[in-house]
Design an enzyme around this catalytic site. Structure first.
Site, PDB file in Angstrom:
ATOM      1  N   GLY A  55       0.860  -1.112   0.075  1.00 19.08           N
ATOM      2  CA  GLY A  55      -0.017   0.003  -0.165  1.00 19.08           C
ATOM      3  C   GLY A  55       0.849   1.128   0.047  1.00 19.08           C
ATOM      4  O   GLY A  55       2.100   1.175   0.298  1.00 19.08           O
ATOM      5  N   CYS A  82       5.524  -6.151   1.499  1.00 14.02           N
ATOM      6  CA  CYS A  82       5.579  -4.678   1.491  1.00 14.02           C
ATOM      7  C   CYS A  82       5.114  -3.734   2.854  1.00 14.02           C
ATOM      8  O   CYS A  82       5.336  -4.147   3.902  1.00 14.02           O
ATOM      9  CB  CYS A  82       5.201  -3.950   0.313  1.00 14.02           C
ATOM     10  SG  CYS A  82       6.040  -2.515  -0.247  1.00 14.02           S
ATOM     11  N   TYR A  83       4.047  -3.165   2.274  1.00 10.41           N
ATOM     12  CA  TYR A  83       3.296  -2.587   3.748  1.00 10.41           C
ATOM     13  C   TYR A  83       2.872  -3.328   4.621  1.00 10.41           C
ATOM     14  O   TYR A  83       2.933  -3.249   6.017  1.00 10.41           O
ATOM     15  CB  TYR A  83       2.167  -1.713   3.141  1.00 10.41           C
ATOM     16  CG  TYR A  83       1.463  -0.783   4.557  1.00 10.41           C
ATOM     17  CD1 TYR A  83       1.959   0.334   4.859  1.00 10.41           C
ATOM     18  CD2 TYR A  83       0.372  -1.322   4.753  1.00 10.41           C
ATOM     19  CE1 TYR A  83       1.395   1.123   5.895  1.00 10.41           C
ATOM     20  CE2 TYR A  83      -0.247  -0.611   5.864  1.00 10.41           C
ATOM     21  CZ  TYR A  83      -0.043   0.701   6.409  1.00 10.41           C
ATOM     22  OH  TYR A  83      -0.476   1.562   7.164  1.00 10.41           O
ATOM     23  N   HIS A 168       7.532  -7.889  -3.770  1.00  3.74           N
ATOM     24  CA  HIS A 168       6.216  -8.181  -4.290  1.00  3.74           C
ATOM     25  C   HIS A 168       6.129  -9.397  -5.140  1.00  3.74           C
ATOM     26  O   HIS A 168       6.235  -9.748  -6.313  1.00  3.74           O
ATOM     27  CB  HIS A 168       5.410  -7.118  -5.378  1.00  3.74           C
ATOM     28  CG  HIS A 168       5.207  -5.889  -4.433  1.00  3.74           C
ATOM     29  ND1 HIS A 168       3.939  -5.607  -3.915  1.00  3.74           N
ATOM     30  CD2 HIS A 168       5.847  -4.754  -3.963  1.00  3.74           C
ATOM     31  CE1 HIS A 168       3.914  -4.689  -3.396  1.00  3.74           C
ATOM     32  NE2 HIS A 168       5.003  -3.976  -3.417  1.00  3.74           N
ATOM     33  N   GLU A 170       3.587 -11.193  -6.103  1.00  2.00           N
ATOM     34  CA  GLU A 170       2.454 -11.293  -6.770  1.00  2.00           C
ATOM     35  C   GLU A 170       2.825 -10.634  -8.486  1.00  2.00           C
ATOM     36  O   GLU A 170       1.774 -11.246  -9.270  1.00  2.00           O
ATOM     37  CB  GLU A 170       1.232 -10.588  -6.399  1.00  2.00           C
ATOM     38  CG  GLU A 170       1.089  -9.190  -6.188  1.00  2.00           C
ATOM     39  CD  GLU A 170       1.898  -8.695  -5.108  1.00  2.00           C
ATOM     40  OE1 GLU A 170       1.777  -7.536  -4.467  1.00  2.00           O
ATOM     41  OE2 GLU A 170       2.923  -9.371  -4.095  1.00  2.00           O
ATOM     42  N   GLY A 223     -18.201  -7.352 -29.226  1.00  2.20           N
ATOM     43  CA  GLY A 223     -17.528  -8.230 -30.138  1.00  2.20           C
ATOM     44  C   GLY A 223     -15.931  -8.397 -29.446  1.00  2.20           C
ATOM     45  O   GLY A 223     -15.484  -9.539 -29.837  1.00  2.20           O
ATOM     46  N   VAL A 225     -13.590  -9.915 -26.362  1.00  4.11           N
ATOM     47  CA  VAL A 225     -13.274 -11.074 -25.629  1.00  4.11           C
ATOM     48  C   VAL A 225     -14.278 -10.902 -24.298  1.00  4.11           C
ATOM     49  O   VAL A 225     -15.055 -11.790 -23.942  1.00  4.11           O
ATOM     50  CB  VAL A 225     -11.982 -11.582 -25.293  1.00  4.11           C
ATOM     51  CG1 VAL A 225     -11.708 -12.512 -24.137  1.00  4.11           C
ATOM     52  CG2 VAL A 225     -11.191 -11.554 -26.217  1.00  4.11           C
ATOM     53  N   ASP A 226     -14.324  -9.743 -23.530  1.00  4.70           N
ATOM     54  CA  ASP A 226     -14.739  -9.599 -22.192  1.00  4.70           C
ATOM     55  C   ASP A 226     -16.421  -9.624 -22.542  1.00  4.70           C
ATOM     56  O   ASP A 226     -17.190 -10.652 -21.824  1.00  4.70           O
ATOM     57  CB  ASP A 226     -14.580  -8.399 -21.694  1.00  4.70           C
ATOM     58  CG  ASP A 226     -13.029  -8.449 -21.453  1.00  4.70           C
ATOM     59  OD1 ASP A 226     -12.433  -9.247 -21.522  1.00  4.70           O
ATOM     60  OD2 ASP A 226     -12.802  -7.166 -21.527  1.00  4.70           O
ATOM     61  N   SER A 227     -16.934  -8.886 -23.479  1.00  4.65           N
ATOM     62  CA  SER A 227     -18.569  -8.602 -23.550  1.00  4.65           C
ATOM     63  C   SER A 227     -18.996 -10.036 -24.273  1.00  4.65           C
ATOM     64  O   SER A 227     -20.270 -10.439 -23.961  1.00  4.65           O
ATOM     65  CB  SER A 227     -18.601  -7.556 -24.354  1.00  4.65           C
ATOM     66  OG  SER A 227     -18.329  -7.805 -25.791  1.00  4.65           O
ATOM     67  N   LYS A 367      -7.850 -10.675 -17.493  1.00  2.00           N
ATOM     68  CA  LYS A 367      -8.088 -10.811 -18.998  1.00  2.00           C
ATOM     69  C   LYS A 367      -7.663 -12.339 -19.364  1.00  2.00           C
ATOM     70  O   LYS A 367      -8.409 -13.116 -19.975  1.00  2.00           O
ATOM     71  CB  LYS A 367      -7.106  -9.904 -19.892  1.00  2.00           C
ATOM     72  CG  LYS A 367      -7.539 -10.171 -21.547  1.00  2.00           C
ATOM     73  CD  LYS A 367      -8.651  -9.913 -22.069  1.00  2.00           C
ATOM     74  CE  LYS A 367      -9.010  -8.391 -22.074  1.00  2.00           C
ATOM     75  NZ  LYS A 367     -10.261  -8.040 -22.750  1.00  2.00           N
TER      76      LYS A 367
END
Length: 511
Positions: A55, A82-83, A168, A170, A223, A225-227, A367
């Site tokens: 953070g 970290c934090y 980090h 991640e 059109g 990927v997500d929708s 994604k």
């Protein structure tokens, strides 16, 4: 309340959700909650472990972010990043001081034989991003990892199952960070690998059915990927008469995209309503140059059109969107005090008068996870592999005011770039590729004539999740072909440049 094996307390890091993503990759289900979550809510999830995120704050600041003190008495393993490391140090009596200089970037981690490092290699690369540092260990803690600039890069109190890391794990640049998080979840906390995108799909479909009931859902599709994945989930979850898929051709699409979208939904056997709104969007964007205003105007215009379409049907109570976590974390602080980078059309551009309730089943995944989910739902691979495309479309790839002439230049140059990428085999090797019209003119020479025409920027990045990205190292002969074709085939372009900035500090899109 359902059992959540690992809870992640968010202290405002831009990377917090990446922790969840890495754990999910390992098959361990987890959720992100605000750092200020009360202890009753935490206990209700029956977690086997807690992770305290990074953070922007300092533990010694007057307004420092502090969790409910009862978390330290839960008697479950805790990892601080970290934090989170500085919080652990501060609570157990160590000392945290401002560093002489901010440490940002890659470092080599030298580690001990601690169990949390099982299977990891010494001197592996980790990613540092911090301003404060631990200067004195709390009682009962030992150093388990060091780097050149951080003598206390990793510390632990093994007896109390407390582990803290200055780096980090991640982020993608920490080469064995996923293994470190997996070790914490499985070996330290005793979690099982039972979660996958198949189980996520079933859970979200059940949630959609519960949320929507017998009402109708308007699903805005582009059109992309997500929708498309959202539409497929709704198609799976609801009877056909409850799903209304609307494609708005706002005039800000890539070349031939409207035709491709209609063909794709025909193949999926999902009914699609197409609304031609090119003139409405261009009129709304007239005279607007500020990127935030463009996004908000586009978001509001979309909702106006969806609202008008919904009035043609009875019982439409919901609007479905393909919002991802990358949209959310850069726009609004929904799970903690993370800093706002920019608004996104899905989360930052909705007007106050909007009467729909939102259905956003992808809101907490990335994604790459969406692509896996799409394959689980049976979507064709060529659709799943399409590069991300922003909801505001080419409007945010035009610096300054959006004009028909400028859109033409972007469409044509973008189409050339896509053709060359696919022909060279590099399309699926990059995360995202597009062209940007800089609205900067420069002097050139074509034949014996002086020109004063437009500059186009080519932007291609490599990424795993969109939260961090590096520019793609495309062979120069491919870039040269792109440039030559753009200048020769698109009237009005006389210069092509290549963007070699990474995220951070830049964002992927220019606006």
């Amino acid at each position: 309340m359902k059992h959540v094996p690992i809870l992640i307390l968010d202290f405002g890091s831009q990377y917090t959700q990446l922790i969840a993503r890495k754990l999910r990759e390992s098959g361990v289900y987890c959720e992100v909650v605000p750092y200020r979550e009360n202890i009753e809510a935490i206990r209700a999830h029956k977690p086997k472990g807690l992770i305290l995120s990074g953070g922007p704050a300092s533990v010694y600041a007057e307004d420092a972010y502090m969790p409910d003190e009862a978390i330290w008495r839960l008697d479950i393993p805790i990892m601080g990043i970290c934090y989170g490391m500085q919080l652990i140090t501060h609570y157990y009596g160590g000392e945290v001081i401002p560093a002489n200089h901010h440490e940002y970037g890659k470092a080599k981690l030298s580690m001990t034989s601690c169990a949390i490092f099982a299977g990891m290699h010494n001197d592996e690369t980790v990613w540092m991003s911090h301003g404060d540092r631990v200067s004195k260990l709390p009682e009962g803690f030992e150093v388990i990892g060091t780097s050149e600039n951080s003598p206390l890069a990793a510390i632990a109190n093994v007896a109390k199952n407390l582990y803290a890391f200055q780096f980090h794990p991640e982020v993608h640049h920490s080469t064995e960070g996923t293994l470190l998080l997996k070790n914490f979840a499985k070996h330290i906390c005793g979690c099982e690998s039972s979660w996958n995108m198949g189980s996520f799909a079933k859970e979200k479909i059940a949630q959609i059915q519960s949320q929507v009931g017998d009402k109708k859902v308007l699903c805005g599709v582009s059109g992309g990927v997500d929708s498309s994945v959202v539409a497929a989930m709704l198609h799976e979850a609801l009877p056909k008469e409850q799903l209304i898929c609307v494609f708005v051709d706002q005039g800000l699409l890539r070349k031939n995209e409207a035709r491709d979208v209609e063909n794709m939904f025909r193949l999926l056997d999902i009914p699609l309503i197409t609304v031609d709104a090119k003139d409405q969007f261009m009129q709304a964007l007239k005279g607007i140059s500020d990127p935030e205003k463009k996004r908000k105007v586009i978001g509001e215009k979309f909702i106006e059109i969806f609202d008008a379409e919904a009035k043609k049907h009875s019982d439409v109570a919901f609007l479905a969107q393909g919002t991802l976590y990358t949209d959310v974390i850069e726009s609004v602080s929904v799970k903690g005090p993370s800093k706002t980078i920019k608004s996104h059309h899905n989360v930052g551009g909705l007007p106050d008068w909007m009467r729909f309730e939102l259905v956003e089943p992808l809101r907490e995944i990335f994604k790459d996870e969406v692509r896996i989910l799409g394959l689980e739902l049976g979507l064709p691979k060529e659709m799943i592999e399409r590069h991300p495309f922003p909801g505001p479309g080419l409007a945010i790839r035009t610096m300054g005011e959006v004009t028909q002439e400028g859109l033409h230049l972007i469409r044509e140059t973008d189409a050339i770039m896509q053709e060359e990428l696919k022909a060279s085999g590099y399309y699926n090797k990059v995360w995202q590729a597009f062209t940007v019209l800089l609205n900067v003119q420069s002097v050139g020479v074509m034949g014996d004539n002086r020109t004063y025409d437009n500059t186009v920027c080519v932007r291609m990045v490599e990424s795993v999740d969109g939260m961090t990205a590096t520019f793609a190292h495309i062979p120069h002969d491919i870039l040269e072909r792109m440039s030559r074709r753009m200048i020769n085939e698109v009237e009005g372009i006389n210069r092509v440049v290549y963007d070699i900035s990474s995220k951070p500090p830049a964002t992927i899109e220019w606006e």
